[in-house]
Design a protein around this motif. Structure first.
Motif, mmCIF file in Angstrom:
data_model
loop_
_atom_site.group_PDB
_atom_site.id
_atom_site.type_symbol
_atom_site.label_atom_id
_atom_site.label_comp_id
_atom_site.label_asym_id
_atom_site.label_seq_id
_atom_site.Cartn_x
_atom_site.Cartn_y
_atom_site.Cartn_z
ATOM 1 N N ILE A 371 10.545 -14.654 53.177
ATOM 2 C CA ILE A 371 11.533 -15.355 53.954
ATOM 3 C C ILE A 371 12.780 -15.389 53.025
ATOM 4 O O ILE A 371 14.148 -15.291 53.389
ATOM 5 C CB ILE A 371 11.287 -16.707 54.478
ATOM 6 N N LEU A 372 12.556 -15.384 51.649
ATOM 7 C CA LEU A 372 13.802 -15.695 50.680
ATOM 8 C C LEU A 372 14.631 -14.651 50.566
ATOM 9 O O LEU A 372 15.853 -14.768 50.448
ATOM 10 C CB LEU A 372 13.219 -16.134 49.152
ATOM 11 N N HIS A 377 20.165 -12.339 51.388
ATOM 12 C CA HIS A 377 21.014 -11.026 51.864
ATOM 13 C C HIS A 377 22.176 -11.645 52.955
ATOM 14 O O HIS A 377 23.105 -11.527 52.853
ATOM 15 C CB HIS A 377 20.350 -10.069 52.638
ATOM 16 N N ILE A 378 21.527 -12.597 53.674
ATOM 17 C CA ILE A 378 22.438 -13.040 54.848
ATOM 18 C C ILE A 378 23.661 -13.984 54.206
ATOM 19 O O ILE A 378 24.784 -13.953 54.594
ATOM 20 C CB ILE A 378 21.716 -13.991 55.685
ATOM 21 N N PHE A 379 23.143 -14.548 53.154
ATOM 22 C CA PHE A 379 24.314 -15.447 52.549
ATOM 23 C C PHE A 379 25.072 -14.835 51.807
ATOM 24 O O PHE A 379 26.421 -15.189 51.553
ATOM 25 C CB PHE A 379 23.600 -16.486 51.763
ATOM 26 N N SER A 380 24.876 -13.458 51.205
ATOM 27 C CA SER A 380 25.850 -12.562 50.604
ATOM 28 C C SER A 380 26.782 -11.989 51.124
ATOM 29 O O SER A 380 27.693 -11.650 50.903
ATOM 30 C CB SER A 380 24.799 -11.664 49.843
ATOM 31 N N GLN A 387 35.126 -17.685 62.683
ATOM 32 C CA GLN A 387 33.891 -17.809 63.585
ATOM 33 C C GLN A 387 32.655 -18.321 62.592
ATOM 34 O O GLN A 387 31.992 -17.679 61.691
ATOM 35 C CB GLN A 387 33.453 -15.946 63.537
ATOM 36 N N PRO A 388 32.628 -19.604 63.006
ATOM 37 C CA PRO A 388 31.667 -20.254 62.258
ATOM 38 C C PRO A 388 30.292 -19.748 62.183
ATOM 39 O O PRO A 388 29.492 -19.487 63.445
ATOM 40 C CB PRO A 388 31.550 -21.864 62.764
ATOM 41 N N ARG A 389 29.390 -19.607 61.134
ATOM 42 C CA ARG A 389 27.964 -19.057 61.140
ATOM 43 C C ARG A 389 26.911 -19.993 61.554
ATOM 44 O O ARG A 389 26.912 -21.220 61.036
ATOM 45 C CB ARG A 389 27.759 -18.657 59.593
ATOM 46 N N GLN A 390 26.227 -19.527 62.605
ATOM 47 C CA GLN A 390 25.156 -20.388 62.956
ATOM 48 C C GLN A 390 23.765 -19.592 62.726
ATOM 49 O O GLN A 390 23.378 -18.483 63.211
ATOM 50 C CB GLN A 390 25.081 -20.696 64.650
ATOM 51 N N ASN A 412 24.115 -23.099 50.390
ATOM 52 C CA ASN A 412 25.020 -22.401 51.248
ATOM 53 C C ASN A 412 25.333 -23.097 52.115
ATOM 54 O O ASN A 412 25.900 -22.381 53.330
ATOM 55 C CB ASN A 412 24.340 -20.919 51.482
ATOM 56 N N SER A 413 25.056 -24.443 52.507
ATOM 57 C CA SER A 413 25.356 -25.223 53.500
ATOM 58 C C SER A 413 26.816 -25.334 54.014
ATOM 59 O O SER A 413 27.130 -25.554 55.081
ATOM 60 C CB SER A 413 24.459 -26.762 53.443
#
Length: 804
Positions: A371-372, A377-380, A387-390, A412-413
Motif C-alpha cells: 500500500i505504501l 505516487h498519489i501524493f507525488s 479541487q480539494p483532494r479526498q 501529506n495531510s
C-alpha cells in the motif's frame, strides 16, 4: 514478503495455551478489558510459549501479571531492550519470566512470552487495557475484541525489516486449540437500550430498574472465525459530556498521574443550511486493495459476496454520486499498483463509463499488499487548484509497515483528507484508524453482517460537506486553575461525530467549581463555535482509566514526533516516551512489561523447548484448509515454514556461565527476527485464483448503473426491465409534453422512494443529483408526471418527498 506464518495445530505440536477469558467493563464511552490466558505444560520438558496476538490499535495496555500456583508476579514497565535482557537473564538462570511487548511496526500487535514453564506446571496471565469506544453513525458505540490475526504483509525494502518485526504463527480459525469465553458489563448515566453483536449472545440482562446497568455473555461454543464486535446503544448517546478523574495519591501533585485529568466528549452541531448543501468540486481518489485476501467473504451470512465484489458495487455507487465538475481517479494495488487514468480526470459521462468498465473487471488478483507505493505516487501528483483532494482507502488492512504508511499520510495531510475502510475480520485497527486520524478524515469498519455501501456513502457525504477550518479550543476555568492539553490538536470535525480532548488540571479546585471549554472553527467561511460547561469535581472510583487513556494519547503523539525525519538523531523524544510509559504503567513502542518469578531460588532444569501459540487466521475463501483446493495449496506451502522452533540452550543453575547462555538466547531472538526478512514461499493471500463469474446484479444497483453522470436516466428498455416493466408499459403513460429523460428520471426517483427506503443511505446522494438535474430542466408538468409514475409503479410517493 509476509511475516513468517505456519500451520501449527494441536495435531502437529502441543499448544500450552488452554483457554482465554475476557471480561469487558464499559462505563459510558470508555471500556476496561481484562484478558486471562491460562497455560498448562503437559510435556516432560520446560517450555517457552510465545503468543503473537492482536489488540485494538488505540488501546492503552496498563497491567500485566502472572499467577503461578499461589504466587502472583506483577510485571513492571521497562525500556524494551532492558526488559528483553532481564528476560534472557532470567531464562538463562532457570527462572520463570514473562515478557509482553508491542510490535515496533504496528501498535495493534503484541507478543507474549511465557518463559521456563516447568513440566506439569500451570500459569495464568492477566492482561488489562483501557480503550475509548467510537460512536457509529447510528449512535451505537463500537467495541471490537480482535480475535483473528491474519499474516501482516511486509513490503520488500521497508525500513526496520529485521529486528523490529515480530514472528506471527497462525492457523486456520477452525483448528484453534484453545477456547474463548467473553462477558461484558455496561453502565451509563443514560439507559442502555440494546446491545448487538456479530456473534451469538446470551440474552441481555438488566441489573437495575433504570436499565442503566446491564450484562451480556458470548454464547457457548464460540469459534475463532471472526472478531467479537459489540454495538452498545444508549438513549441520547450524542450528548456532549465531561468527566473529571482524581489523580493517584501516591504519584504526587505536579505529575500527569498525580493531577486530575478531564476527558471532554464533544459533538459539533452544524447549521442546517450548511449541511443541506454539498460541494460541487473536489478531486476524489479511490485506492482499492486487490490483494488475494480480498477474495474472502465480507461476512458469514453471505459467503457469495466477497470483499472485492462488494468493493466493485460500492465504487459503482460512488461514481454515480460524484458531482459534475469534480475530478476523480481510481487506483488499485497488490504487489504492484495501477490506475485507471494517468492522472485525475474531470468527471463526465465518458470518463465515468470508462472507469466503470474497468472497475467491473477488477478481481483480487494482484498478490500482496504493497500500500505504501501507490500512496507515495498519489501524493507525488500535483493538486488541482480549487479541487480539494479526498482520498478513499479500501483494504482488509493486513500490512506490516503500518507506522510507515501512517507517517506518510500525516506528512501529506495538509493537501488532502483521508477516509479509510477496514474490510472483514482481522483488519488492522491501527492502520484504518491511523489513516483517518492523521489524514483528517473518518474511519469505518465493515465486518459481521455490515454492508459496505451505506458506510462508504456516509463518508462521501462527509467529504462533500464543507471542510471545517481554523479549529481552536479555549478554556474558561476558575482563577488559579489551569488546563494542560494532553491529546493531539483537533484537525477535523464532522457533523454528529465525537471529538475527544484530554487535559491535565492543576491548581486549587473546589468541589463547586465550574469550567467551560469552547471549540471555535470556520465553516463555509463563517465563524462558528460550540461550548460545553462542566463541573470540576472528580468522579469516584474511576480506576485511573482516563489518566491512562490520556497517557496513551500523549505517548502516541511523542512516538509520531520521534518518527519524523531529523538532521541528527534525537534521543530526547524516546527518553520522554520511556519516562511517561514507566510513570503511567502504559505500554509504548519503546517499552515492555517484564515479570520474573524468583520463586524459592531453585533453577528449572532441562533443555528449554519453544512452543509458538497459533493465533486464528481467516482463510481467504472463508473455509478451513481441507475444504478447498486453495486452502490445501496454502497448507502445503505454509507447512515447511511452520515447523517447531527449539531453543538449544541448556538451562543451568545460577552461578554458571550465564554469558554464553544469554548470548545463545539473544542469538535465537535475532534469528527469529531475521527469519521474516527473507522472502518465504507464497502464502494464501498471494495465490492467484480463477476469476469467478459475477452473481446477478442487485435490483438497486441495476437501476443505479443506468444513471448518467449528469444525474438523469434515459428512457430505455434496460430501464423498463430495472423497474420491472415492459418498454410499452413505461412509455405509454408518459405525458406528451414531457421530455423522455425527465420522465425516466422521475420514474427512477419514485421507484427508489417507493421500494428502497430501507437503504436510502446508499442512493440519497445520487438522488439529490437527479433532483438538481430535474429542477434545472424547468419542466412545467412535474405534478402530472409524479401522479402518472405512482400509478404505473403502484406507489404513493409525494412530490415534496422527491425534493421537487
Amino acid at each position: 514478503m509476509v511475516y513468517r506464518c505456519g500451520l501449527l495445530t494441536a495435531q502437529k505440536e502441543p499448544v500450552p495455551l488452554k483457554s482465554v477469558e475476557v471480561q469487558l467493563e464499559v462505563r459510558d464511552h470508555v471500556a476496561t478489558v481484562v484478558s486471562t490466558l491460562n497455560y498448562e505444560n503437559k510435556e516432560d520438558k520446560p517450555l517457552e510459549a510465545v503468543f503473537v496476538f492482536p489488540l485494538p490499535g488505540d488501546a492503552a495496555v496498563c497491567h500485566f501479571s502472572a499467577t503461578v500456583g499461589q504466587t502472583q508476579i506483577v510485571a513492571e514497565v521497562k525500556e524494551k531492550q532492558k526488559a528483553r535482557e532481564d528476560y534472557d537473564d532470567a531464562l538463562s538462570s532457570g527462572q520463570q519470566a514473562f515478557l509482553l511487548e508491542e510490535s515496533e511496526q504496528s501498535p495493534d500487535i503484541f507478543s507474549l512470552s511465557v518463559g521456563s514453564l516447568p513440566p506439569g506446571e500451570s500459569a495464568s496471565i492477566r492482561l488489562e487495557y483501557v480503550i475509548e469506544l467510537n460512536v457509529q453513525a447510528d449512535s451505537g458505540l463500537r467495541f471490537c475484541l480482535p480475535a483473528v490475526l491474519n499474516p501482516r504483509y511486509q513490503p520488500q525494502g521497508s525500513r526496520d525489516g529485521g529486528s523490529g518485526n515480530i514472528q506471527v504463527t497462525s492457523c486456520p480459525s477452525s483448528l484453534v486449540p484453545y477456547t474463548l469465553s467473553f462477558s461484558a458489563q455496561v453502565s451509563s448515566p443514560r439507559p442502555v437500550s440494546r446491545i448487538e453483536s456479530n456473534c451469538s449472545l446470551d440474552p441481555l440482562q438488566y441489573l437495575n430498574s433504570e436499565q442503566t446497568k446491564a450484562t451480556i455473555k458470548l454464547a457457548a461454543g464460540h469459534k475463532f472465525d471472526r472478531d467479537v464486535e459489540l454495538l452498545i446503544y444508549y438513549k441520547d448517546a450524542h450528548q456532549p459530556t465531561a468527566v473529571v478523574e482524581a489523580g493517584q495519591a501516591s504519584a504526587g501533585l505536579g505529575t500527569l498521574m498525580g493531577d486530575p485529568v478531564v476527558m471532554l466528549s464533544l459533538y459539533p452541531e452544524f447549521p442546517e443550511a450548511v449541511m443541506s448543501s454539498v460541494a460541487t468540486c473536489g478531486e476524489f481518489v479511490f485506492l482499492l486493495d486487490r490483494s488475494g485476501s480480498m477474495d474472502a467473504p465480507v461476512n458469514h451470512t453471505n459467503r457469495n459476496e466477497t470483499r472485492i465484489s462488494s468493493a466493485r458495487d460500492t465504487l459503482l455507487l460512488l461514481l454515480k454520486s460524484l458531482p459534475m465538475g469534480c475530478y476523480f481517479n481510481i487506483y488499485s494495488f497488490g504487489s504492484s499498483f495501477e490506475s485507471i487514468f494517468p492522472k485525475s480526470v474531470e468527471y463526465s459521462q465518458g470518463t465515468m463509463e470508462e472507469a466503470l468498465k474497468k472497475v467491473g473487471e477488477m478481481e483480487a488478483n494482484l498478490g500482496g499488499t504493497e500500500i505504501l507505493k501507490p500512496l507515495e505516487h498519489i501524493f507525488s501528483q500535483p493538486c488541482i487548484p480549487s479541487q480539494p483532494r479526498q482520498l478513499f482507502v479500501f483494504t482488509d488492512g493486513e500490512v506490516g509497515n503500518t507506522k510507515q504508511v501512517i507517517d506518510l499520510v500525516k506528512k501529506n495531510s495538509h493537501a488532502h483528507r483521508c477516509f479509510s475502510f477496514g474490510i472483514g475480520e482481522g483488519a488492522s485497527s491501527a492502520l484504518i484508524n491511523g489513516l483517518a486520524k492523521e489524514g483528517g478524515g473518518h474511519a469505518q469498519f465493515i465486518s459481521g453482517s455490515d454492508r459496505m455501501q451505506p458506510k462508504v456513502m456516509q463518508s462521501l457525504r462527509y467529504a462533500l460537506y464543507p471542510a471545517v477550518m481554523d479549529i481552536s479550543v479555549t478554556w474558561d476555568l476558575p482563577k488559579d486553575v489551569y488546563a494542560t492539553v494532553l491529546s493531539p490538536p483537533i484537525t477535523s470535525l464532522f457533523q454528529g461525530q465525537r471529538s475527544l480532548i484530554y487535559a491535565g488540571l492543576t491548581g486549587q479546585i473546589s468541589e463547586a467549581a465550574e469550567g467551560c471549554v469552547t471549540v471555535k472553527y470556520s465553516l463555509a467561511g463563517h465563524p462558528s463555535q460550540n461550548q460545553l460547561q462542566f463541573n470540576l469535581k472528580p468522579t469516584e472510583d474511576s480506576g485511573l482509566t482516563l489518566h491512562r487513556l490520556a497517557s496513551r494519547a500523549l505517548i502516541r503523539c511523542l512516538e509520531m514526533e520521534d518518527r519524523e525525519p531529523r538532521q541528527q538523531q534525537d534521543e530526547s523524544v524516546k527518553k520522554k516516551v520511556v519516562e511517561l510509559s514507566v510513570q503511567s504503567g502504559v505500554s509504548s513502542a519503546f517499552t515492555a512489561f517484564i515479570a520474573v518469578n524468583k520463586g524459592n531460588g531453585e533453577a528449572i532444569q532441562g533443555p528449554l523447548v519453544r512452543r509458538n501459540v497459533p493465533a486464528p487466521r481467516m482463510m481467504a475463501c472463508g473455509m478451513p484448509a481441507f475444504q478447498s483446493a486453495r486452502g490445501m495449496m496454502a497448507c502445503r506451502m505454509s507447512a515447511p515454514i511452520g515447523l517447531p522452533v527449539f531453543k538449544s540452550a541448556t538451562v543451568k543453575k545460577k552461578g554458571t556461565k550465564l554469558g554464553l547462555i544469554k548470548k545463545s538466547l539473544q542469538g535465537n531472538r535475532r534469528e527469529m527476527d531475521a527469519s521474516s526478512a527473507g522472502t518465504p514461499p507464497m502464502l494464501l493471500s498471494d495465490v492467484p485464483v480463477p476469476v469467478p463469474s459475477h452473481p446477478p446484479m442487485d435490483p438497486l444497483l441495476r437501476l443505479v448503473a443506468l444513471q448518467k453522470a449528469s444525474g438523469c436516466w434515459d428512457l430505455s428498455p434496460a430501464l423498463a426491465t430495472a423497474l420491472g416493466k415492459t418498454s410499452e408499459e413505461v412509455e405509454t403513460p408518459k405525458p406528451a409534453s414531457v421530455n423522455e429523460e425527465v420522465w425516466a428520471t422521475i420514474l427512477s426517483l419514485i421507484w427508489l422512494h417507493g421500494f428502497k427506503m430501507d437503504v436510502r443511505d446508499e442512493w440519497e446522494l445520487l438522488a439529490m443529483k437527479a433532483m438538481s438535474w430535474l429542477r434545472a430542466q424547468d419542466s412545467s408538468c412535474l405534478n402530472e408526471c409524479v401522479d402518472a409514475g405512482n400509478a404505473l409503479l403502484g406507489c404513493k410517493v409525494e412530490k415534496d418527498s422527491l425534493g421537487l
